[in-house]
Design a protein around this motif. Structure first.
Motif: not given
Length: 152
Positions: A129-139
């Protein structure tokens, strides 16, 4: 780096299958498309959390690809053009990757070395898995994602 155990995850999203060198551009494209269609998915656990799932290795056509997903409480209906998978409860070695998505392979090298150094066994035929907690917040050039490599 740490070891964690996660319960089973029910995921709904978009499966990406392409030549290996194209995943770096196709996965972000699929994530944007999934975000646009998020309202079509029922019972989303956390709409801000993006979960990527894949089997590490070329084992079979069914296991090939990368699944860009969100977690759901129950898979009741899958929107047209999307898929669902259930990742069983597993034990993972985890490393946080911060930086360009093009550098994620370097983070995996560090994680795999840590696994070897700690006498753990990687399970490449299991779901990773690759889990991104703040999806869409990164550039576009900067991501923060936790890499979950299945181990025993």
């Amino acid at each position: 780096m740490k070891i964690v155990e996660l319960d089973a995850k029910k995921l709904v999203g978009i499966r990406v299958v392409c030549p290996g060198d194209q995943y770096v551009s196709e996965i972000p494209r699929a994530a944007v498309h999934l975000k646009e269609r998020l309202g079509e998915i029922k019972e989303v656990v956390n709409p801000a959390r993006l979960i990527g799932a894949f089997v590490a290795g070329d084992f079979s056509e069914e296991e090939d690809g990368y699944w860009v997903c969100v977690e759901v409480d129950e898979v009741k209906e899958v929107p047209a053009g999307m898929v669902s998978i259930v990742v069983p409860g597993q034990k993972y070695a985890v490393l946080r990757h911060t930086g360009p998505h093009t550098e994620i392979r370097n983070s995996y090298k560090k994680l795999h070395q840590w696994i070897a150094d700690n006498q753990l066994e990687r399970l490449p035929r299991s779901w990773h898995l690759e889990i991104t907690e703040e999806w869409g917040q990164e550039g576009i050039n900067e991501i923060v994602t936790d890499l979950y490599d299945t181990v025993r």
